[in-house]
Design an enzyme around this catalytic site. Sequence first.
Site, short mmCIF file in Angstrom:
data_model
loop_
_atom_site.label_atom_id
_atom_site.label_comp_id
_atom_site.label_asym_id
_atom_site.label_seq_id
_atom_site.Cartn_x
_atom_site.Cartn_y
_atom_site.Cartn_z
CG ASP A 182 -7.70 -5.22 5.14
OD1 ASP A 182 -7.18 -5.51 6.23
OD2 ASP A 182 -7.78 -4.05 4.72
CD GLU A 213 -2.98 -1.18 2.21
OE1 GLU A 213 -4.11 -1.64 1.97
OE2 GLU A 213 -2.65 -0.73 3.34
CD GLU A 215 -9.70 -1.31 8.40
OE1 GLU A 215 -9.46 -0.79 7.30
OE2 GLU A 215 -8.86 -2.00 9.02
#
Length: 690
Positions: free
Chosen positions: A375, A296, A403
């Site tokens: 993820d 990333e 998240e």
Amino acid sequence: MKNNNGYSCWLQYDLLGQAAREAAVEWAQDIVLTEAAEQGPLKTAVDELTAGMAAMLGKRPAIVPAPVTGRRYILLGTVGGSAHVARLIGGGETSAFGEESYRIKTVCEPDREAIVLAGGSGKGLLYAVFHFLRLIVTGADLGSLDVTEQPKYGLRMINHWDNMDGSIERGYAGRSFLYADGRVLSGSPRIRDYARLMASIGINGIAINNVNVHRQETMLLTEQLLPDVAAIADAFREYGIRLFLSANYASPVELGETATADPLDAEVAAWWQRAAERVYRHIPDFGGFVVKADSENRPGPFTYGRDHADGANMLAAALKPYGGLVLWRCFVYNCQQDWRDRTTDRARAAYDHFKPLDGRFMDNVVLQIKNGPMDFQVREPVSPLFGAMERTNQIMEFQITQEYTGHQIDVCYLVPQWKQVLEFDTLVKGEGSKVKDIAAGRVHPYSHCGITAVTNVGDDDNWTGHHLAQANLFGYGRLIWNPELSAEQIAAEWVRLTFGDNSEVASAVTDILMESWPAYEKYTSPLGVGWMVRPHLHYGVDVDGYEYSKWGTYHFADRDGVGVDRTVATGTGYAGQYVGANAERYERTSSCPDELLLFFHHVPYTYRLQSGKTVIQHIYDTHFEGVEQVEQWIVRWRSLEGKLDAERFRHIGERLARQLDNAKEWRDVVNTYFYRKSGIPDQGKRVIFV
């Protein structure tokens, strides 16, 4: 009933019931200690026991060198450090103790009774004390205790994603209590309180900054900030916790001290050797570095034509003389994908990058592997990389912070999910090669292994934003100490320690927790499809939010069907990364578990699941059911008014109301989306906003 802001979490010793208080008071007069306890976890153990008993019973026990005839007492000591402990328990029972092991045992002597708390070291004794205090609060029979405990995992870690400006990436509980405005808050008493909470659930390592290391956080390795970092390490050390830092792979370039970060450059290696020496001069028991590289847009060895083993080994060589570890994250994938390219599969990436490197890493490198290949979604398969590398240390990474599971606004108790991951049989060494045993080094002979997780804490009064989100933090620690505990056992224990002994409150909270992960999955993620969230924020529904993006996360819904073909026969081949029967099970629609069908297969909306329903009807039904579940919780919660403190009653009620709004939005948007795609009506003739 006094209000409770949740700051003490599960260490609320004033919640002791009358019966438990009467049972404990007979033991509260004397604590016998026959060895020096001037500093470190041994002293902390003594302090925690005396303070805990005082909070429960209103009187602080006396610390005495020998028992008083005819009087019950508590004996504290370490194996090998107290002859009195050895005499009462017997050396044979503790001969195999590791330093974190402990024994709690009620022993009857001719003229008195003793409760012996024996640890393999000061750390083990501290864990024994916290366990003993839990036993008192939960009403255990103190006259017949016989407990032997040792942790399943050597590394039991927490990863913070805190930044020095005071923000927390993916944080839902306020600001950082470690940093503010570029400063390290080393003098904050909250840091010691946090270390106490973590030690009480057996955590022994904490990385204190975000894996996305910015320039300010790179300075944590310098003489300018290391004294402040060392002060945090001092507080952690008293509770048996080693401090780790997330490191910027390109630190020497970021700080302007080298022109390159090439891992095979001698000048770069020398810079890291000096950095390691500097860190260990300030923090002699420093745990090591957590590194996110070539992921990333973070810098890494790929820039220089090198691979992950080259990069990790260069850092490992610098840390090795001091016993430090490199925790090298495997969250590496192409984040600049073309959505038109259906051959590139983000799920494959970690295995493809790291499997060929097996055996090339130094023995103080530990690969940190997320529990799933994507993820931290509400549902995804176990990462096939875990256990696939026989000669490379590995640590499993979970995410406590919510998240993708509700931002600590929606209640979502994650221990059942983690239990499923740990119980998954990888088959890498035949049947019985479960994740829980791989993480303990019992399948492959790893020299370093364990479990870590991204934490969910901040500076909110209750630490986690949502009072019920504390259950995930507590549950994580208890589970990775002993993965044989059930999710319901852990929930019930946390509820009793946190809300007291009102049976109606305990039953309602436990039920809500145990129902919450399935309910959240029902109104968000059908059959293994994730990512239908607002980009970057990762909260709130947006079915196509990531569908045509560079991040490579798709559901591939069209007018005929939905799901990603990850088969070997016709798809990306991801299913082939699993071993034996697992690969075969995921390869075929007929054997693929319903809950993962759309993760592995693109099927028509009319495809009939093993449950008997069609895919489209399953989508409709579950999204309505998820909303109905939250509505039921709200009714039940309202019935508890006056049976717990007003502050927590109000707070949790407000969160449940917000969760209901969220669930309705998910239901309406998802059902409408798939009705428009498929054109197939709901058999239940319920309202879908077409």
